[in-house]
Design a protein around this motif. Structure first.
Motif, PDB file in Angstrom:
ATOM      1  N   ALA A 170      43.734  39.716  19.615  1.00 14.17           N
ATOM      2  CA  ALA A 170      44.857  38.785  19.564  1.00 14.17           C
ATOM      3  C   ALA A 170      46.172  39.531  19.554  1.00 14.17           C
ATOM      4  CB  ALA A 170      44.740  37.888  18.328  1.00 14.17           C
ATOM      5  N   THR A 171      46.222  40.649  18.861  1.00 16.58           N
ATOM      6  CA  THR A 171      47.451  41.444  18.821  1.00 16.58           C
ATOM      7  C   THR A 171      47.805  41.959  20.202  1.00 16.58           C
ATOM      8  OG1 THR A 171      47.012  42.131  16.557  1.00 16.58           O
ATOM      9  CG2 THR A 171      48.547  43.473  17.815  1.00 16.58           C
ATOM     10  N   LEU A 172      46.803  42.433  20.951  1.00 20.03           N
ATOM     11  CA  LEU A 172      47.052  42.901  22.309  1.00 20.03           C
ATOM     12  C   LEU A 172      47.541  41.772  23.190  1.00 20.03           C
ATOM     13  CD1 LEU A 172      43.928  45.163  22.924  1.00 20.03           C
ATOM     14  CD2 LEU A 172      46.286  45.911  22.576  1.00 20.03           C
ATOM     15  N   ALA A 173      46.926  40.604  23.022  1.00 21.50           N
ATOM     16  CA  ALA A 173      47.226  39.484  23.899  1.00 21.50           C
ATOM     17  C   ALA A 173      48.581  38.875  23.646  1.00 21.50           C
ATOM     18  CB  ALA A 173      46.146  38.401  23.740  1.00 21.50           C
ATOM     19  N   LEU A 211      41.817  44.803  31.532  1.00 23.55           N
ATOM     20  CA  LEU A 211      41.306  46.100  31.957  1.00 23.55           C
ATOM     21  C   LEU A 211      42.356  47.200  31.840  1.00 23.55           C
ATOM     22  CD1 LEU A 211      39.239  47.983  33.242  1.00 23.55           C
ATOM     23  CD2 LEU A 211      39.870  47.058  35.483  1.00 23.55           C
ATOM     24  N   ASP A 212      43.611  46.882  32.139  1.00 21.42           N
ATOM     25  CA  ASP A 212      44.652  47.905  32.131  1.00 21.42           C
ATOM     26  C   ASP A 212      45.111  48.317  30.740  1.00 21.42           C
ATOM     27  OD1 ASP A 212      44.764  48.219  34.875  1.00 21.42           O
ATOM     28  OD2 ASP A 212      46.204  46.593  35.151  1.00 21.42           O
ATOM     29  N   ALA A 213      44.503  47.744  29.705  1.00 18.50           N
ATOM     30  CA  ALA A 213      44.909  48.089  28.340  1.00 18.50           C
ATOM     31  C   ALA A 213      44.539  49.521  27.968  1.00 18.50           C
ATOM     32  CB  ALA A 213      44.294  47.112  27.338  1.00 18.50           C
ATOM     33  N   ASP A 214      43.620  50.121  28.691  1.00 26.22           N
ATOM     34  CA  ASP A 214      43.194  51.488  28.393  1.00 26.22           C
ATOM     35  C   ASP A 214      43.037  52.241  29.714  1.00 26.22           C
ATOM     36  OD1 ASP A 214      41.495  53.805  27.892  1.00 26.22           O
ATOM     37  OD2 ASP A 214      41.118  52.954  25.912  1.00 26.22           O
ATOM     38  N   PHE A 222      36.280  41.235  38.167  1.00 32.22           N
ATOM     39  CA  PHE A 222      37.649  40.734  38.185  1.00 32.22           C
ATOM     40  C   PHE A 222      38.192  40.817  36.772  1.00 32.22           C
ATOM     41  CE2 PHE A 222      34.809  37.101  37.746  1.00 32.22           C
ATOM     42  CZ  PHE A 222      35.369  36.317  36.743  1.00 32.22           C
ATOM     43  N   ASP A 223      39.512  40.710  36.662  1.00 34.15           N
ATOM     44  CA  ASP A 223      40.196  40.925  35.397  1.00 34.15           C
ATOM     45  C   ASP A 223      40.986  39.675  35.029  1.00 34.15           C
ATOM     46  OD1 ASP A 223      41.165  42.256  33.144  1.00 34.15           O
ATOM     47  OD2 ASP A 223      42.767  43.280  34.237  1.00 34.15           O
ATOM     48  N   ILE A 224      40.819  39.205  33.801  1.00 34.25           N
ATOM     49  CA  ILE A 224      41.595  38.079  33.288  1.00 34.25           C
ATOM     50  C   ILE A 224      42.574  38.643  32.269  1.00 34.25           C
ATOM     51  CG2 ILE A 224      41.503  35.823  32.146  1.00 34.25           C
ATOM     52  CD1 ILE A 224      38.577  35.601  33.020  1.00 34.25           C
ATOM     53  N   THR A 225      43.861  38.395  32.479  1.00 36.50           N
ATOM     54  CA  THR A 225      44.878  38.987  31.618  1.00 36.50           C
ATOM     55  C   THR A 225      45.874  37.945  31.151  1.00 36.50           C
ATOM     56  OG1 THR A 225      46.548  39.478  33.310  1.00 36.50           O
ATOM     57  CG2 THR A 225      44.703  41.031  33.099  1.00 36.50           C
ATOM     58  N   ASN A 226      46.782  38.385  30.278  1.00 34.20           N
ATOM     59  CA  ASN A 226      47.827  37.502  29.783  1.00 34.20           C
ATOM     60  C   ASN A 226      48.682  36.929  30.912  1.00 34.20           C
ATOM     61  OD1 ASN A 226      49.316  36.486  27.345  1.00 34.20           O
ATOM     62  ND2 ASN A 226      50.985  37.597  28.342  1.00 34.20           N
ATOM     63  N   ALA A 227      48.733  37.643  32.040  1.00 38.93           N
ATOM     64  CA  ALA A 227      49.488  37.155  33.189  1.00 38.93           C
ATOM     65  C   ALA A 227      48.891  35.872  33.759  1.00 38.93           C
ATOM     66  CB  ALA A 227      49.547  38.226  34.273  1.00 38.93           C
ATOM     67  N   ASP A 228      47.641  35.590  33.429  1.00 37.22           N
ATOM     68  CA  ASP A 228      46.994  34.359  33.889  1.00 37.22           C
ATOM     69  C   ASP A 228      47.350  33.156  33.031  1.00 37.22           C
ATOM     70  OD1 ASP A 228      45.430  35.273  36.174  1.00 37.22           O
ATOM     71  OD2 ASP A 228      44.260  36.425  34.733  1.00 37.22           O
ATOM     72  N   ALA A 241      33.602  43.003  50.845  1.00 40.27           N
ATOM     73  CA  ALA A 241      34.766  42.504  51.573  1.00 40.27           C
ATOM     74  C   ALA A 241      35.304  41.196  50.999  1.00 40.27           C
ATOM     75  CB  ALA A 241      34.408  42.296  53.048  1.00 40.27           C
ATOM     76  N   THR A 242      34.519  40.550  50.149  1.00 39.08           N
ATOM     77  CA  THR A 242      34.959  39.283  49.563  1.00 39.08           C
ATOM     78  C   THR A 242      35.990  39.557  48.477  1.00 39.08           C
ATOM     79  OG1 THR A 242      32.807  38.276  49.954  1.00 39.08           O
ATOM     80  CG2 THR A 242      34.259  37.183  48.381  1.00 39.08           C
ATOM     81  N   GLU A 243      37.163  39.005  48.637  1.00 37.02           N
ATOM     82  CA  GLU A 243      38.220  39.192  47.649  1.00 37.02           C
ATOM     83  C   GLU A 243      38.121  38.121  46.572  1.00 37.02           C
ATOM     84  OE1 GLU A 243      43.113  39.486  47.370  1.00 37.02           O
ATOM     85  OE2 GLU A 243      42.090  39.490  49.326  1.00 37.02           O
ATOM     86  N   VAL A 244      38.136  38.540  45.325  1.00 35.23           N
ATOM     87  CA  VAL A 244      38.096  37.587  44.223  1.00 35.23           C
ATOM     88  C   VAL A 244      39.442  36.861  44.163  1.00 35.23           C
ATOM     89  CG1 VAL A 244      37.859  37.279  41.735  1.00 35.23           C
ATOM     90  CG2 VAL A 244      36.445  38.965  42.918  1.00 35.23           C
ATOM     91  N   PRO A 245      39.442  35.530  44.198  1.00 33.89           N
ATOM     92  CA  PRO A 245      40.715  34.806  44.162  1.00 33.89           C
ATOM     93  C   PRO A 245      41.391  34.904  42.798  1.00 33.89           C
ATOM     94  CG  PRO A 245      38.901  33.261  43.950  1.00 33.89           C
ATOM     95  CD  PRO A 245      38.295  34.620  44.230  1.00 33.89           C
ATOM     96  N   SER A 246      42.689  34.769  42.791  1.00 27.35           N
ATOM     97  CA  SER A 246      43.391  34.658  41.520  1.00 27.35           C
ATOM     98  C   SER A 246      43.027  33.337  40.877  1.00 27.35           C
ATOM     99  CB  SER A 246      44.901  34.735  41.732  1.00 27.35           C
ATOM    100  OG  SER A 246      45.359  33.558  42.401  1.00 27.35           O
TER     101      SER A 246
END
Length: 353
Positions: free
Chosen positions: A13-16, A278-281, A300-306, A341-346
């Protein structure tokens, strides 16, 4: 190393919340004492009711009107039933939202926002008492026996189930307990059934999920892999995936396990890797970039930007699950299809279809 759930949840929670704190501005709700709308009425025969939990049993004689949530996600079920709690416990996301996120806004309506309890280091007993509740509920929670005893002196308190690890009660059982406590078990079961139908439909629409492994992981003091009793892992299993042996073969791993950053390479064989931050470390990121899972696009990565999706993915409630599935299933399908080749959608792209 298997840390306590409370320490991990507080740490994540602190990171988020760090980016979200800066986003809180003039839209901060007022500080007026909240009040909940009068309940529509309990179902016939709903009271009195006795509910068993980790620390014994709690009997409720009548329908409560002032409910405080000491569980981190319990407000969603109440809102779905038309009950706005007077107090909710902050976990992560924007504090200005007072625990009412976009997937719950329609259910919330224009009611007075609840008081936000900052329970990171334990329940704020005095603040709970000041809200004058007639029910204290804690299902996605890790109440200690001492906290339960103190809360029980304020109002009838229903703690988390003793049948699972703390913060490990399945979402449907937690919801039904909450619904039973407020006198609406039948309405809650109907709500649960509808959400389960949606999950089953998604699993049937994606038979390729069956037999594949998937895991939710995050960089936290190295690498943390969520275990089989965590709601996020349970949702993957409900969608048809299996959890990988790295977590199922571990001991004392109900909530999850911590590994050194170097062990990130062990994720190479996982069918679909769902990252949180993922980019936290940088070290974890670098090691993962060298795995076949990364090279083949099985992640795929789920971040606070989502935004709210980031919060909803961890909530796992009857209100948040449909919102998550709109975004999560297309992402999982793209990651698990075996085609680099399949791109994961945002999340936004997935929600738009």
């Amino acid at each position: 190393m298997n840390p306590t759930r409370r320490s991990v949840l507080a740490g994540l929670a602190t990171l988020a919340v760090m980016p979200a704190v800066a986003a809180c501005g003039s839209d901060q709700p007022g500080s007026a004492t909240p009040s909940t709308p009068a309940p529509e009425g309990a179902e016939e025969g709903a009271f009195p009711v006795t509910i068993a939990h980790k620390f014994g049993e709690t009997t409720l004689e009548t329908a409560p009107e002032r409910v405080v949530c000491v569980g981190l996600t319990d407000q969603d079920t109440l809102l779905a039933l038309g009950i706005v709690p007077v107090g909710v416990s902050y976990w992560f996301g924007e504090k200005s939202k007072r625990g009412i996120y976009s997937w719950a806004e329609e259910a919330f309506g224009d009611a007075e926002p609840p008081t936000l309890l900052m329970n990171t280091n334990g329940v704020e007993i005095e603040q709970v008492a000041a809200l004058q509740p007639d029910l204290i509920i804690g299902q996605y929670a890790g109440l200690t026996e001492k906290e339960y005893e103190l809360l029980s002196k304020i109002a009838p308190t229903v703690a988390q189930s003793g049948d699972y690890a703390d913060y490990g009660t399945p979402w449907d059982e937690a919801a039904l307990t909450i619904g039973t406590a407020v006198g609406r078990p039948a309405a809650t079961q109907k709500l649960i059934d509808g959400v389960k139908e949606r999950i089953v439909a998604e699993a049937k629409a994606h038979p390729e999920f069956a037999g594949q492994t998937a895991a939710v992981v995050t960089p936290y003091e190295g690498l943390f892999i969520y275990g089989p009793e965590d709601p996020r892992s349970r949702l993957l299993v409900e969608l048809g995936f299996d959890l990988p042996p790295i977590i199922t073969d571990a001991t004392d791993s109900e909530f999850g396990i911590s590994l050194s950053a170097e062990r990130t390479s062990d994720l190479a064989a996982v069918g679909a890797v769902v990252w949180l931050d993922l980019d936290a470390d940088k070290q974890v990121r670098t090691v993962f970039e060298g795995t076949t899972a990364h090279e083949q696009g099985r992640w795929f990565d789920i971040t606070n930007a989502d935004g709210d999706y980031y919060v909803a993915h961890s909530f796992v409630t009857p209100l948040s699950i449909p919102y998550v599935l709109d975004r999560y299933v297309p992402q999982l399908a793209a990651a698990a299809d075996g085609d680099p080749a399949t791109e994961v959608p945002s999340a936004d792209e997935a929600a738009r279809g």
